[in-house]
Design an enzyme around this catalytic site. Structure first.
Site, mmCIF file in Angstrom:
data_model
loop_
_atom_site.group_PDB
_atom_site.id
_atom_site.type_symbol
_atom_site.label_atom_id
_atom_site.label_comp_id
_atom_site.label_asym_id
_atom_site.label_seq_id
_atom_site.Cartn_x
_atom_site.Cartn_y
_atom_site.Cartn_z
ATOM 1 N N ASN A 87 0.824 -1.207 0.000
ATOM 2 C CA ASN A 87 0.000 0.000 0.000
ATOM 3 C C ASN A 87 0.858 1.257 0.000
ATOM 4 O OD1 ASN A 87 -2.124 -1.788 0.181
ATOM 5 N ND2 ASN A 87 -2.304 -1.597 2.407
ATOM 6 N N VAL A 88 0.325 2.281 -0.614
ATOM 7 C CA VAL A 88 1.064 3.557 -0.704
ATOM 8 C C VAL A 88 0.484 4.592 0.254
ATOM 9 C CG1 VAL A 88 1.834 3.121 -3.071
ATOM 10 C CG2 VAL A 88 -0.354 4.285 -2.695
ATOM 11 N N ASP A 89 -0.495 4.136 1.087
ATOM 12 C CA ASP A 89 -1.002 5.058 2.118
ATOM 13 C C ASP A 89 -0.109 4.933 3.355
ATOM 14 O OD1 ASP A 89 -3.567 2.591 2.544
ATOM 15 O OD2 ASP A 89 -1.901 2.919 3.921
ATOM 16 N N HIS A 104 5.977 -0.620 -2.667
ATOM 17 C CA HIS A 104 5.515 0.152 -3.818
ATOM 18 C C HIS A 104 5.506 1.644 -3.555
ATOM 19 C CE1 HIS A 104 3.350 -3.729 -5.269
ATOM 20 N NE2 HIS A 104 4.633 -3.739 -5.557
ATOM 21 N N CYS A 115 14.679 14.952 -12.759
ATOM 22 C CA CYS A 115 15.967 15.048 -12.032
ATOM 23 C C CYS A 115 15.920 14.340 -10.688
ATOM 24 C CB CYS A 115 16.343 16.522 -11.839
ATOM 25 S SG CYS A 115 15.312 17.385 -10.634
ATOM 26 N N CYS A 138 8.966 21.099 -11.734
ATOM 27 C CA CYS A 138 10.237 21.262 -11.002
ATOM 28 C C CYS A 138 11.007 22.449 -11.576
ATOM 29 C CB CYS A 138 11.048 19.963 -11.177
ATOM 30 S SG CYS A 138 12.745 20.022 -10.581
ATOM 31 N N SER A 179 -4.729 -9.531 -3.154
ATOM 32 C CA SER A 179 -5.181 -10.519 -4.143
ATOM 33 C C SER A 179 -3.989 -11.339 -4.640
ATOM 34 C CB SER A 179 -5.850 -9.807 -5.323
ATOM 35 O OG SER A 179 -4.949 -8.841 -5.858
HETATM 36 C C1 BV8 Z 1 8.343 -4.945 -11.952
HETATM 37 C C2 BV8 Z 1 1.584 1.328 -6.431
HETATM 38 C C3 BV8 Z 1 10.397 -5.233 -13.063
HETATM 39 C C4 BV8 Z 1 0.797 2.326 -7.176
HETATM 40 C C5 BV8 Z 1 1.239 -0.851 -7.440
HETATM 41 C C6 BV8 Z 1 4.453 -6.488 -18.374
HETATM 42 C C7 BV8 Z 1 5.156 -5.280 -18.377
HETATM 43 C C8 BV8 Z 1 5.723 -4.758 -17.237
HETATM 44 C C9 BV8 Z 1 5.615 -5.440 -16.043
HETATM 45 C C10 BV8 Z 1 4.906 -6.628 -16.039
HETATM 46 C C11 BV8 Z 1 4.329 -7.175 -17.174
HETATM 47 N N1 BV8 Z 1 3.710 -8.325 -16.842
HETATM 48 C C12 BV8 Z 1 3.867 -8.554 -15.517
HETATM 49 C C13 BV8 Z 1 4.602 -7.547 -15.036
HETATM 50 C C14 BV8 Z 1 5.016 -7.371 -13.678
HETATM 51 C C15 BV8 Z 1 4.019 -6.438 -13.019
HETATM 52 C C16 BV8 Z 1 2.855 -7.277 -12.547
HETATM 53 O O1 BV8 Z 1 2.999 -8.018 -11.596
HETATM 54 N N2 BV8 Z 1 1.712 -7.176 -13.227
HETATM 55 C C17 BV8 Z 1 0.588 -7.998 -12.824
HETATM 56 C C18 BV8 Z 1 -0.695 -7.212 -12.987
HETATM 57 C C19 BV8 Z 1 0.592 -9.269 -13.648
HETATM 58 N N3 BV8 Z 1 4.741 -5.865 -11.909
HETATM 59 C C20 BV8 Z 1 5.407 -4.717 -12.074
HETATM 60 O O2 BV8 Z 1 5.372 -4.013 -13.057
HETATM 61 C C21 BV8 Z 1 6.278 -4.357 -10.880
HETATM 62 N N4 BV8 Z 1 7.599 -4.041 -11.324
HETATM 63 O O3 BV8 Z 1 7.963 -6.044 -12.244
HETATM 64 O O4 BV8 Z 1 9.606 -4.447 -12.223
HETATM 65 C C22 BV8 Z 1 10.044 -4.814 -14.454
HETATM 66 C C23 BV8 Z 1 10.405 -3.528 -14.875
HETATM 67 C C24 BV8 Z 1 10.126 -3.162 -16.172
HETATM 68 C C25 BV8 Z 1 9.481 -4.056 -17.049
HETATM 69 C C26 BV8 Z 1 9.105 -5.345 -16.602
HETATM 70 C C27 BV8 Z 1 9.359 -5.700 -15.284
HETATM 71 C C28 BV8 Z 1 5.727 -3.137 -10.173
HETATM 72 C C29 BV8 Z 1 4.380 -3.474 -9.570
HETATM 73 C C30 BV8 Z 1 3.950 -2.337 -8.645
HETATM 74 C C31 BV8 Z 1 2.725 -1.648 -9.208
HETATM 75 N N5 BV8 Z 1 2.251 -0.659 -8.240
HETATM 76 N N6 BV8 Z 1 0.896 0.053 -6.504
HETATM 77 C C32 BV8 Z 1 -0.471 2.659 -6.444
HETATM 78 O O5 BV8 Z 1 -0.887 1.916 -5.538
HETATM 79 O O6 BV8 Z 1 -1.047 3.695 -6.790
HETATM 80 S S1 BV8 Z 1 0.368 -2.280 -7.533
HETATM 81 C C33 BV8 Z 1 -1.068 -2.166 -6.620
HETATM 82 O O7 BV8 Z 1 -1.883 -3.281 -6.958
HETATM 83 C C34 BV8 Z 1 -0.874 -2.376 -5.154
HETATM 84 O O8 BV8 Z 1 0.268 -1.752 -4.666
HETATM 85 C C35 BV8 Z 1 -0.798 -3.846 -4.989
HETATM 86 O O9 BV8 Z 1 0.530 -4.299 -5.034
HETATM 87 C C36 BV8 Z 1 -1.402 -4.364 -6.232
HETATM 88 C C37 BV8 Z 1 -2.460 -5.397 -5.944
HETATM 89 O O10 BV8 Z 1 -3.390 -4.820 -5.163
HETATM 90 P P1 BV8 Z 1 -3.778 -5.476 -3.727
HETATM 91 O O11 BV8 Z 1 -3.047 -4.713 -2.709
HETATM 92 O O12 BV8 Z 1 -3.617 -6.949 -3.728
HETATM 93 O O13 BV8 Z 1 -5.265 -5.083 -3.736
HETATM 94 P P2 BV8 Z 1 -6.404 -5.725 -4.589
HETATM 95 O O14 BV8 Z 1 -7.443 -4.690 -4.781
HETATM 96 O O15 BV8 Z 1 -5.830 -6.436 -5.780
HETATM 97 O O16 BV8 Z 1 -6.949 -6.856 -3.630
HETATM 98 C C38 BV8 Z 1 -7.483 -6.490 -2.377
HETATM 99 C C39 BV8 Z 1 -7.671 -7.791 -1.637
HETATM 100 O O17 BV8 Z 1 -8.136 -7.481 -0.331
HETATM 101 C C40 BV8 Z 1 -8.699 -8.700 -2.274
HETATM 102 O O18 BV8 Z 1 -8.183 -10.020 -2.319
HETATM 103 C C41 BV8 Z 1 -9.897 -8.620 -1.321
HETATM 104 O O19 BV8 Z 1 -10.591 -9.847 -1.242
HETATM 105 C C42 BV8 Z 1 -9.227 -8.317 -0.018
HETATM 106 N N7 BV8 Z 1 -10.031 -7.558 0.935
HETATM 107 C C43 BV8 Z 1 -10.999 -6.637 0.673
HETATM 108 N N8 BV8 Z 1 -11.483 -6.153 1.848
HETATM 109 C C44 BV8 Z 1 -10.801 -6.773 2.849
HETATM 110 C C45 BV8 Z 1 -9.878 -7.655 2.280
HETATM 111 N N9 BV8 Z 1 -9.045 -8.411 3.014
HETATM 112 C C46 BV8 Z 1 -9.134 -8.303 4.364
HETATM 113 N N10 BV8 Z 1 -10.002 -7.476 4.986
HETATM 114 C C47 BV8 Z 1 -10.840 -6.707 4.267
HETATM 115 N N11 BV8 Z 1 -11.705 -5.886 4.884
HETATM 116 ZN ZN ZN Z 2 13.673 18.357 -11.761
#
Ligand code: BV8
Ligand code: ZN
EC number: 2.3.1.286
Length: 237
Positions: A87-89, A104, A115, A138, A179
């Site tokens: 999470n980013v919060d 993240h 820069c 900037c 997830s």
């Molecule tokens: C990387 C920050 C190397 C921003 C986030 C093609 C091109 C490029 C990359 C990729 C590609 N294919 C795959 C990739 C890798 C990619 C990836 O994994 N993609 C996925 C979609 C397949 N990853 C990346 O790009 C990462 N970097 O690989 O670098 C690289 C470099 C260049 C090129 C290639 C590779 C960077 C990933 C980071 C992205 N940034 N967040 C922002 O938040 O604004 S991701 C964002 O979504 C979150 O941070 C989190 O990580 C992600 C998933 O979200 P969750 O936190 O799991 O939340 P979600 O809504 O999905 O699920 C909530 C869950 O809670 C549910 O299960 C629900 O049931 C449950 N829930 C609900 N209520 C409750 C509960 N549980 C308990 N109690 C409750 N009350």
């Molecule tokens: Zn700058």
């Protein structure tokens, strides 16, 4: 005892922060979430991405940590606790956790996209979401961006290395509110399972980890976490 917690957007959901996969109510629902949280999306339309973060930044400041965040902080009275969050919060920190690794990044940090100079921009007070807002500029002419890790960007080495160390040192891993589909973050619970560790998942829904974890508590963070601190010693035998 060493406890590692791996959290995602679900732990902030009960504070009123929409999860990453919620159908974004309103303006950005028409956009694929990856479109507004990827480096490509930023390069294509920075004003759309900046407006989305500005709105989320506003939302996150208005909400409070919930019982789940506070329970994790309370565990620090009984064990060494490392929180590894996607999470980013800043709700874990505001809930009282002292060791939080942001894989993240944080939406409360800003820097120049060109820069890298840290920035502390004057943020407009929005009473309602606005679809496009020009990002601040900037001194070098570059655009100011949020300090988050977008899809297509590498994770920061510091938090990543600290998270791997915390997983390797943990006696138990709690996976809550994720997830488990985003890599490399999602590989961390797999690492713990490969090491034969006790992994407890807290999530009302099934995830790709559900078949492998030691226990899957099909409930919410605020329902499961407060009572868990007493049970942890028994779970570990
Ligand atoms: C990387 C920050 C190397 C921003 C986030 C093609 C091109 C490029 C990359 C990729 C590609 N294919 C795959 C990739 C890798 C990619 C990836 O994994 N993609 C996925 C979609 C397949 N990853 C990346 O790009 C990462 N970097 O690989 O670098 C690289 C470099 C260049 C090129 C290639 C590779 C960077 C990933 C980071 C992205 N940034 N967040 C922002 O938040 O604004 S991701 C964002 O979504 C979150 O941070 C989190 O990580 C992600 C998933 O979200 P969750 O936190 O799991 O939340 P979600 O809504 O999905 O699920 C909530 C869950 O809670 C549910 O299960 C629900 O049931 C449950 N829930 C609900 N209520 C409750 C509960 N549980 C308990 N109690 C409750 N009350
Ligand atoms: Zn700058």
């Amino acid at each position: 005892m060493q406890v590692a917690v791996f959290s995602g957007a679900g732990i902030s959901a009960e504070s009123g922060v929409p999860t990453f996969r919620d159908d974004e109510v309103g303006l950005w629902a028409q956009y694929d979430p990856y479109e507004v949280s990827s480096i490509d999306g930023w390069n294509r339309h920075p004003e759309l991405v900046w407006a989305w973060y500005l709105w989320r930044w506003q939302l996150s400041r208005r909400v409070e940590p919930n019982l789940g965040h506070r329970a994790i902080a309370d565990w620090e009275q009984h064990a060494k606790v490392h929180v590894i969050t996607q999470n980013v919060d800043n709700l874990h920190e505001r809930g009282g956790s002292s060791t939080v690794h942001h894989l993240h990044g944080s939406m409360f940090e800003f820097r120049c996209a060109d820069c890298d100079h840290p920035s502390n921009p004057v943020m407009p007070e929005l009473t309602e979401p606005v679809l496009e807002v020009a990002p601040p500029v900037c001194d070098c002419g570059g655009l100011i961006r949020p300090g988050v890790v977008w899809f297509g960007e590498d994770l920061p080495d510091g938090p990543w290395n600290a998270a791997v160390e915390a997983i390797d040192a943990a006696d138990v891993l709690i996976v809550v509110g994720t997830s488990g589909v985003v890599y490399p973050a999602a590989s961390l619970p797999e690492r713990a399972l490969d090491q034969g560790k006790t992994v407890i998942q807290v999530n009302p829904e099934p995830t790709p980890l559900s078949d492998r974890v030691t226990v899957h508590l099909r409930t919410t963070a605020s329902a499961a976490l407060p009572g868990m601190v007493q049970r942890l010693p028994f779970l570990l035998g």
